[in-house]
Design a protein around this motif. Structure first.
Motif, PDB file in Angstrom:
ATOM      1  N   SER B  27       0.940  -1.062   0.051  1.00  0.00           N
ATOM      2  CA  SER B  27       0.017  -0.032  -0.116  1.00  0.00           C
ATOM      3  C   SER B  27       0.936   1.262   0.013  1.00  0.00           C
ATOM      4  N   ARG B  63      -1.820   6.536   6.435  1.00  0.00           N
ATOM      5  CA  ARG B  63      -3.056   5.909   5.806  1.00  0.00           C
ATOM      6  C   ARG B  63      -2.815   4.507   6.209  1.00  0.00           C
ATOM      7  N   ALA B  67      -5.360   2.253   8.426  1.00  0.00           N
ATOM      8  CA  ALA B  67      -6.046   1.179   8.077  1.00  0.00           C
ATOM      9  C   ALA B  67      -5.810  -0.004   8.624  1.00  0.00           C
ATOM     10  N   SER B 185     -13.722   6.948   5.048  1.00  0.00           N
ATOM     11  CA  SER B 185     -12.499   7.236   4.106  1.00  0.00           C
ATOM     12  C   SER B 185     -11.399   7.218   4.953  1.00  0.00           C
ATOM     13  N   LEU B 186     -10.220   6.745   4.339  1.00  0.00           N
ATOM     14  CA  LEU B 186      -8.950   6.870   5.013  1.00  0.00           C
ATOM     15  C   LEU B 186      -8.105   8.182   4.403  1.00  0.00           C
ATOM     16  N   SER B 187      -8.595   9.043   3.454  1.00  0.00           N
ATOM     17  CA  SER B 187      -7.914   9.882   2.931  1.00  0.00           C
ATOM     18  C   SER B 187      -7.843  11.376   3.758  1.00  0.00           C
ATOM     19  N   THR B 254     -12.863   7.568  10.811  1.00  0.00           N
ATOM     20  CA  THR B 254     -12.904   6.929   9.384  1.00  0.00           C
ATOM     21  C   THR B 254     -14.222   7.303   8.861  1.00  0.00           C
ATOM     22  N   ASP B 295      -8.636  -0.127   0.546  1.00  0.00           N
ATOM     23  CA  ASP B 295      -8.207   1.363   0.317  1.00  0.00           C
ATOM     24  C   ASP B 295      -7.142   1.419  -0.634  1.00  0.00           C
ATOM     25  N   THR B 298      -9.512   1.939  -3.541  1.00  0.00           N
ATOM     26  CA  THR B 298      -9.864   3.298  -3.813  1.00  0.00           C
ATOM     27  C   THR B 298      -8.973   3.963  -4.371  1.00  0.00           C
ATOM     28  N   ARG B 299      -7.624   3.918  -4.226  1.00  0.00           N
ATOM     29  CA  ARG B 299      -6.665   4.809  -4.946  1.00  0.00           C
ATOM     30  C   ARG B 299      -6.485   4.223  -6.412  1.00  0.00           C
ATOM     31  N   LEU B 309     -14.287   4.748   0.861  1.00  0.00           N
ATOM     32  CA  LEU B 309     -13.863   3.270   1.466  1.00  0.00           C
ATOM     33  C   LEU B 309     -15.033   2.380   1.783  1.00  0.00           C
TER      34      LEU B 309
END
Lengths: 260, 333
Positions: B27, B63, B67, B185-187, B254, B295, B298-299, B309
């Protein structure tokens, strides 16, 4: 000092007396069959004796100490309790089910210590489950499950076994098998208390008979002395014949007692 | 046919830990900012700060750590609750904790607190989770069924307040932002977020991991567990506290992330002979791995609006659950 004694036990539920003034002393090597009509308070009495239900009055003593003064793990090592129709809720193997009986002997973390492995094998063999050792407990037949639960109760080598209708739902052969196992335990010096509905089965195997009626102790003593048509009329409100004695006793119901 | 022996105790946790490590390292090399793996590795050993170094230490590392923490919290909570309640449908949101966290967070967005103070959202979320957990325990003490029902009632209450907040949102934008936050979301999460949530999550995880013996004995039902010396009241309290801390803190940072806590224990169970205590550690590790992979998803999936997420975990989790149901239908008559 008695192994297990009850002193004027009372349990009330919603204003109604479920148990009232029940007192007795039980010793090692007794196999006590607890009998009584439906709703007589058998299950409640067994729960109280096992320390799972706090009585509203009176006290249970085990090994000379009141139950309330014994830590739960210590108590769990001294006595085993089998509820009615016990079952496993996950498809875990018979081996794991039986090993759960060692819970009060284990530290808080980790698997079964290697030293206890032979004991597990022995407990499984003693209840004739060697062929089912890795089978999920949820796929066992009724008789096999009853043996697995018995092995679970006995693996910790408790001095007292309390079982609520251990023969319920079993066919004659498995019911006989369970009763002779319980008798064998008492013969080896353990105290066994079991609620039993089949009076012939109880009379043939139990050393003592304890009868409850309406939450009160109706009779308690050696089976041969206690079992009589009069007792059955009083406790179950049926006319019955008691034929033979000892291992050949037969209890034959004739019909409802007049006036009941 | 003889049923297979379950794997030795250390195999599954070992494999799961290895998978987690791979997912975590992987990741770090995936993201919106295109930095070549070689630059990232150089940056790791370079003394001065570079763009690649910043991307690594300020964006991707926090991040990944978040996660792992959040995924472990969800996975372990799901495994403990399923074992404790002997209900395969139990999931971390059951106790109303995530609903409480969502409500707290949405309130912070609603009143514009989040705009002036970024940590207001997780802080209020945490407060909401604790309040919801306390409410569930206050009403649900004394029995498993009452605990489940109290959790459902509290969840419903939190949902009602949440709907109310959205209904009277001061601006469409606030409602949109609150709705988006809830999708998870984790952003844009910093080390501050980790500093805030990690202590709670770690304490929660520690509490939950003490329940192995209790969930094992409960496989025989409550009465037999009680007769084996298990303190059921204490176990329920520890579980509510542990889930409240771990999932409450996770959700407040999150947003709501579904299905991880529900599915992870199910995926683990057949490999450990269904023994509840042995699902705990692997469920935590698998939950963390699944969340890391989701995650990364999502990227990798490029869309105009960020794919949230919570949406991805639900999109993947729901079909997995269907598959589990189908399999269960084959096993059970």
């Amino acid at each position: 000092m008695s192994r297990l004694s009850a002193q004027s036990l009372g349990v009330r539920r919603a204003g109604r007396a479920i148990l009232e003034g029940v007192s007795f002393d039980l010793e090692d090597a007794m196999f006590v069959a607890l009998v009584g009509a439906n709703g007589a308070g058998k299950s409640t009495l067994l729960s109280v004796l096992a320390g799972l239900l706090k009585p509203d009055a009176g006290e249970v003593w085990i090994d000379g100490r009141p139950l309330a003064a014994i830590a739960r793990r210590d108590l769990a090592r001294r006595r085993a309790y089998l509820p009615q129709n016990p079952r496993a809720e996950w498809p875990i193997s018979v081996e794991r089910v039986v090993a759960l009986g060692l819970t009060p002997h284990l530290p808080a973390f980790g698997g079964l210590p290697g030293g206890l492995e032979p004991r597990l094998t022995q407990a499984i063999a003693a209840c004739d489950l060697a062929d089912h050792r890795l089978q999920p407990a949820t796929t066992l037949s009724g008789g096999e499950l009853a043996r697995a639960m018995l092995a679970r109760a006995l693996i910790g080598d408790p001095q007292v076994l309390i079982a609520d209708e251990p023969t319920a739902g079993l066919d004659p052969r498995h019911a006989l098998d369970t009763m002779s196992r319980l008798r064998g335990l008492a013969a080896r010096g353990k105290l066994v208390i079991a609620a039993v509905h089949d009076l012939t089965l109880a009379a043939r195997h139990a050393s003592h008979l304890m009868a409850l009626k309406g939450g009160r102790l109706a009779a308690f003593g050696p089976t041969a002395e206690v079992l009589s048509p009069e007792l059955l009329r009083h406790v179950f409100e049926v006319e019955a014949r008691v034929v033979g004695a000892g291992r050949e006793t037969l209890v034959d119901y004739l019909g409802p007692a007049p006036g009941s | 046919m003889k049923p297979a022996r379950p794997l030795p105790v250390f195999v599954l946790p070992g494999v799961a830990a290895l998978a987690l490590l791979l997912a975590a390292v992987g990741s770090l090399f995936v993201g919106r900012v295109n930095v070549s793996p070689a630059d990232l590795i150089d940056a790791l050993f370079a003394p001065d700060l570079s763009l690649a170094g910043l991307v690594l230490t300020e964006l991707r590392l926090p991040r990944a750590i978040l996660a792992i923490l959040v995924g472990a919290a969800l996975g372990l909570s799901g495994a403990v609750l399923q074992g404790l309640l002997r209900n395969p449908l139990a999931e971390p949101g059951l106790l109303g904790v995530s609903g409480g966290a969502a409500l707290g967070a949405v309130i912070s967005i609603y009143f514009g607190l989040a705009a002036s103070f970024p940590l207001a959202t997780p802080l209020l979320g945490l407060a909401g989770a604790m309040a919801a957990g306390a409410l569930t325990f206050a009403f649900g003490r004394g029995g498993t069924l009452t605990l489940i029902l109290a959790g459902a009632a509290v969840s419903g209450l939190m949902g009602a307040f949440l709907a109310l907040a959205l209904n009277f949102a001061p601006s469409p934008y606030a409602a949109y932002e609150a709705g988006l936050w809830m999708l998870g979301s984790l952003s844009e999460k910093s080390w501050d977020h980790i500093g805030l949530a990690a202590p709670f999550i770690l304490v929660g995880l520690a509490l939950l991991s003490t329940l192995g013996r209790a969930v094992d004995a409960l496989a025989l039902g409550e009465i037999q567990a009680l007769s084996l010396g298990v303190d059921l009241d204490r176990s329920r309290l520890v579980a509510v506290l542990g889930v409240g801390l771990a999932v409450g803190a996770a959700t407040s940072v999150t947003g709501s992330i579904g299905f991880i806590g529900l599915v992870a224990p199910h995926l683990v169970r057949p490999f450990v002979g269904h023994q509840p205590s042995r699902t705990l550690l692997p469920s935590a590790l698998l939950g963390a791995t699944l969340l890391l992979i989701a995650d990364v998803g999502t990227r990798l999936i490029h869309t105009n609006t960020e794919l949230r997420l919570g949406v991805i975990t639900s999109l993947i989790g729901a079909p997995v659950f269907f598959w589990l149901v189908m399999r269960l239908r084959k096993v059970a008559p």
